[in-house]
Write a protein that holds these residues in place. Sequence first.
Motif, PDB file in Angstrom:
ATOM      1  N   ALA A 141      40.599  48.837  42.345  1.00  0.00           N
ATOM      2  CA  ALA A 141      41.938  47.747  42.380  1.00  0.00           C
ATOM      3  C   ALA A 141      42.651  46.579  41.839  1.00  0.00           C
ATOM      4  O   ALA A 141      42.949  46.227  41.486  1.00  0.00           O
ATOM      5  N   ARG A 142      41.420  45.693  42.326  1.00  0.00           N
ATOM      6  CA  ARG A 142      41.330  44.910  43.007  1.00  0.00           C
ATOM      7  C   ARG A 142      40.361  44.348  41.486  1.00  0.00           C
ATOM      8  O   ARG A 142      41.186  43.227  40.837  1.00  0.00           O
ATOM      9  N   ILE A 143      39.582  44.984  40.787  1.00  0.00           N
ATOM     10  CA  ILE A 143      38.820  44.150  39.575  1.00  0.00           C
ATOM     11  C   ILE A 143      40.148  44.825  38.817  1.00  0.00           C
ATOM     12  O   ILE A 143      40.357  43.893  37.913  1.00  0.00           O
ATOM     13  N   ALA A 144      40.781  45.853  38.229  1.00  0.00           N
ATOM     14  CA  ALA A 144      42.152  46.890  37.563  1.00  0.00           C
ATOM     15  C   ALA A 144      42.697  45.087  37.170  1.00  0.00           C
ATOM     16  O   ALA A 144      43.332  45.070  36.572  1.00  0.00           O
ATOM     17  N   ALA A 145      43.314  45.087  38.888  1.00  0.00           N
ATOM     18  CA  ALA A 145      44.599  43.714  38.560  1.00  0.00           C
ATOM     19  C   ALA A 145      44.439  42.217  38.130  1.00  0.00           C
ATOM     20  O   ALA A 145      44.904  41.631  37.475  1.00  0.00           O
ATOM     21  N   ALA A 146      42.704  42.552  37.872  1.00  0.00           N
ATOM     22  CA  ALA A 146      42.278  40.945  36.981  1.00  0.00           C
ATOM     23  C   ALA A 146      42.266  41.369  35.842  1.00  0.00           C
ATOM     24  O   ALA A 146      42.659  40.031  35.066  1.00  0.00           O
ATOM     25  N   ALA A 147      42.595  42.491  35.115  1.00  0.00           N
ATOM     26  CA  ALA A 147      42.530  42.844  33.772  1.00  0.00           C
ATOM     27  C   ALA A 147      43.632  42.926  33.299  1.00  0.00           C
ATOM     28  O   ALA A 147      43.314  42.718  31.849  1.00  0.00           O
ATOM     29  N   VAL A 148      44.930  43.799  33.880  1.00  0.00           N
ATOM     30  CA  VAL A 148      45.531  44.000  33.193  1.00  0.00           C
ATOM     31  C   VAL A 148      47.212  44.176  33.773  1.00  0.00           C
ATOM     32  O   VAL A 148      46.685  43.716  34.634  1.00  0.00           O
ATOM     33  N   ASP A 149      47.709  44.705  33.471  1.00  0.00           N
ATOM     34  CA  ASP A 149      49.108  44.274  33.567  1.00  0.00           C
ATOM     35  C   ASP A 149      49.666  45.286  34.792  1.00  0.00           C
ATOM     36  O   ASP A 149      50.204  44.452  36.017  1.00  0.00           O
ATOM     37  N   GLU A 150      49.519  46.558  34.481  1.00  0.00           N
ATOM     38  CA  GLU A 150      49.855  47.086  36.324  1.00  0.00           C
ATOM     39  C   GLU A 150      48.837  47.914  36.374  1.00  0.00           C
ATOM     40  O   GLU A 150      47.723  48.645  35.499  1.00  0.00           O
ATOM     41  N   VAL A 151      48.431  48.114  37.345  1.00  0.00           N
ATOM     42  CA  VAL A 151      47.435  48.922  38.848  1.00  0.00           C
ATOM     43  C   VAL A 151      48.446  49.805  39.403  1.00  0.00           C
ATOM     44  O   VAL A 151      48.955  49.561  40.435  1.00  0.00           O
ATOM     45  N   THR A 152      47.256  51.495  39.048  1.00  0.00           N
ATOM     46  CA  THR A 152      47.827  52.373  39.382  1.00  0.00           C
ATOM     47  C   THR A 152      47.059  53.389  40.392  1.00  0.00           C
ATOM     48  O   THR A 152      45.545  53.161  40.194  1.00  0.00           O
ATOM     49  N   PHE A 153      47.379  53.184  41.940  1.00  0.00           N
ATOM     50  CA  PHE A 153      46.161  53.791  42.606  1.00  0.00           C
ATOM     51  C   PHE A 153      45.801  55.302  42.691  1.00  0.00           C
ATOM     52  O   PHE A 153      46.923  56.289  42.658  1.00  0.00           O
ATOM     53  N   LEU A 154      44.891  56.017  42.287  1.00  0.00           N
ATOM     54  CA  LEU A 154      45.012  57.243  41.531  1.00  0.00           C
ATOM     55  C   LEU A 154      43.646  57.570  42.822  1.00  0.00           C
ATOM     56  O   LEU A 154      42.499  58.507  42.897  1.00  0.00           O
ATOM     57  N   GLY A 155      43.866  57.201  44.295  1.00  0.00           N
ATOM     58  CA  GLY A 155      42.901  58.196  45.291  1.00  0.00           C
ATOM     59  C   GLY A 155      43.013  59.646  45.160  1.00  0.00           C
ATOM     60  O   GLY A 155      41.984  60.170  45.944  1.00  0.00           O
ATOM     61  N   ALA A 156      44.340  59.827  44.707  1.00  0.00           N
ATOM     62  CA  ALA A 156      44.494  61.955  44.324  1.00  0.00           C
ATOM     63  C   ALA A 156      43.511  62.487  43.604  1.00  0.00           C
ATOM     64  O   ALA A 156      44.799  62.505  42.607  1.00  0.00           O
ATOM     65  N   HIS A 157      42.956  61.486  42.807  1.00  0.00           N
ATOM     66  CA  HIS A 157      42.024  62.209  41.765  1.00  0.00           C
ATOM     67  C   HIS A 157      41.579  63.693  41.619  1.00  0.00           C
ATOM     68  O   HIS A 157      42.325  64.477  40.890  1.00  0.00           O
ATOM     69  N   VAL A 158      40.677  63.586  42.449  1.00  0.00           N
ATOM     70  CA  VAL A 158      40.102  64.786  42.651  1.00  0.00           C
ATOM     71  C   VAL A 158      39.572  64.870  44.573  1.00  0.00           C
ATOM     72  O   VAL A 158      39.216  63.034  45.102  1.00  0.00           O
ATOM     73  N   VAL A 159      39.232  65.775  45.592  1.00  0.00           N
ATOM     74  CA  VAL A 159      38.621  65.786  46.509  1.00  0.00           C
ATOM     75  C   VAL A 159      37.450  65.164  46.305  1.00  0.00           C
ATOM     76  O   VAL A 159      37.062  65.843  45.495  1.00  0.00           O
ATOM     77  N   PRO A 160      36.636  64.270  46.690  1.00  0.00           N
ATOM     78  CA  PRO A 160      35.343  63.632  46.387  1.00  0.00           C
ATOM     79  C   PRO A 160      34.342  64.761  46.891  1.00  0.00           C
ATOM     80  O   PRO A 160      34.247  65.001  47.767  1.00  0.00           O
ATOM     81  N   GLU A 161      33.237  65.095  46.436  1.00  0.00           N
ATOM     82  CA  GLU A 161      31.921  65.827  46.814  1.00  0.00           C
ATOM     83  C   GLU A 161      31.857  65.747  48.182  1.00  0.00           C
ATOM     84  O   GLU A 161      31.683  64.936  48.397  1.00  0.00           O
ATOM     85  N   GLY A 162      31.733  66.915  48.984  1.00  0.00           N
ATOM     86  CA  GLY A 162      31.345  66.437  50.316  1.00  0.00           C
ATOM     87  C   GLY A 162      32.611  66.072  51.450  1.00  0.00           C
ATOM     88  O   GLY A 162      32.005  65.653  52.608  1.00  0.00           O
ATOM     89  N   ALA A 163      33.756  65.648  51.139  1.00  0.00           N
ATOM     90  CA  ALA A 163      34.809  65.229  51.910  1.00  0.00           C
ATOM     91  C   ALA A 163      35.434  66.528  52.069  1.00  0.00           C
ATOM     92  O   ALA A 163      35.503  67.272  51.580  1.00  0.00           O
ATOM     93  N   ASP A 164      35.687  66.560  53.460  1.00  0.00           N
ATOM     94  CA  ASP A 164      36.591  67.587  53.533  1.00  0.00           C
ATOM     95  C   ASP A 164      38.512  67.286  53.448  1.00  0.00           C
ATOM     96  O   ASP A 164      38.994  65.968  53.411  1.00  0.00           O
ATOM     97  N   ARG A 165      38.338  68.600  52.556  1.00  0.00           N
ATOM     98  CA  ARG A 165      39.863  68.625  51.976  1.00  0.00           C
ATOM     99  C   ARG A 165      41.186  67.955  53.168  1.00  0.00           C
ATOM    100  O   ARG A 165      41.872  66.818  51.896  1.00  0.00           O
TER     101      ARG A 165
END
Length: 393
Positions: A141-165
């Motif tokens: 998010a920090r790197i994106a905010a320095a480069a583009v106009d709007e940043v959207t949080f997509l933590g809910a992209h997939v449940v990462p491998e090894g994580a409990d849902r």
Amino acid sequence: MGSILVTGIRELTTNEGPRLRDAAVVIDGDRFAWVGPAADAPDADQRVDADGRAALPGWVDSHTHLVFAGDRSAEFESRMAGQPYAAGGINATVSATRAASDDELRAGIARLVAEARAGGTTALETKTGYGLTVDDEVRSARIAAAAVDEVTFLGAHVVPEGADRVEYLELVTGPMLDAVAPWVTAVDVFCERGAFSAEESARVLAAATARGLAAHVHGNQLGHGDGVRIAVEHGALSVDHLGFLTDDDVEALAATWQGDGRGTVATVLPACDLSTRMPLAPARRLIDAGAVVAIASNCNPGTSYTSSMAFCVATAVLQMGLTIEEAVLAATLGGAIALDRHVDRPGRPRLGVVAPGARADLQLLDAPSVSHLAYRPGMPLTSAVWRAGVRVV
Ligand SMILES: N=CN[C@@H](CCC(=O)O)C(=O)O
Ligand SMILES: [Zn+2]
């Protein structure tokens, strides 16, 4: 920075009325100051002759995923040999992104932003979603905010491998969201088989709304589902992909624009549909029903590795049945509406139009008319680009 008169425009698309013939614009600072017939143009400090070219607003690309590392060309190649796309491929990019240094991620997004600008894109949204730990999502998010106009949080992209849902959903709707909030204006969720269910998606969007953040949904990409319903119920700014829509979905999206307030934009992603060999989103049907449509690139390493909005516009015209004007409108003002950047706010001039007071985002084409975007598909027509009054191409 003095004022700039761009004159000699054979055809000007303003998105505020019919295309103008033999037009000129004046840019002052980061905004348009004047728009009208070339014969009536006021003086300015600097003069640029468009020499009979067409001019239009810069593209507003309202859906991309630009913070990533790694390459998925092998996955693409096997898809072209008949393998279906599956959400699980996202985890390959998550591993590569976590392993990359800040400098590598910064260089990656800078390269992609430069490619987009070279193709006439002047406003960009990008999503996180390839970090999927608190630290990696904050970093994205920090790197994106320095480069583009709007940043959207997509933590809910997939449940990462090894994580409990269950634990991951708690994290995404709580501590991870709070940690990224300073860098983002919106939250997105991938509501799809293999990603998040309707109930899980609703929780993600409710958490966003509770924090005053806007909402977007990835929905109806891989099959029929609840993405549109969830987006509409939560007043999302947009629901994106839309390859699989029922008549009820189309009606529901159109109905959001029938009241007084704003509705949910239907964002179509033609390059992604082609690159995944999925059905093209029914943009014609959506417009005919009264929905507001945006066109975006969905630039990402998995499903759509292009930032070419001109390619998306040509596909929307040639394959989705839009008129030239509808496609250009959707790729400019449509994107601005999807990002809620179509209205002036203090310090944030509106995007997606050529009009006095709007941000001076303008592109000239090496062509006399915007029709050449589809008439000459694949040709490099970008001739000059101004972003916020600064010449970038
Ligand atoms: N659908 C979800 N996310 C991306 C694809 C991400 C990937 O495969 O890396 C999309 O919009 O298509
Ligand atoms: Zn996407």
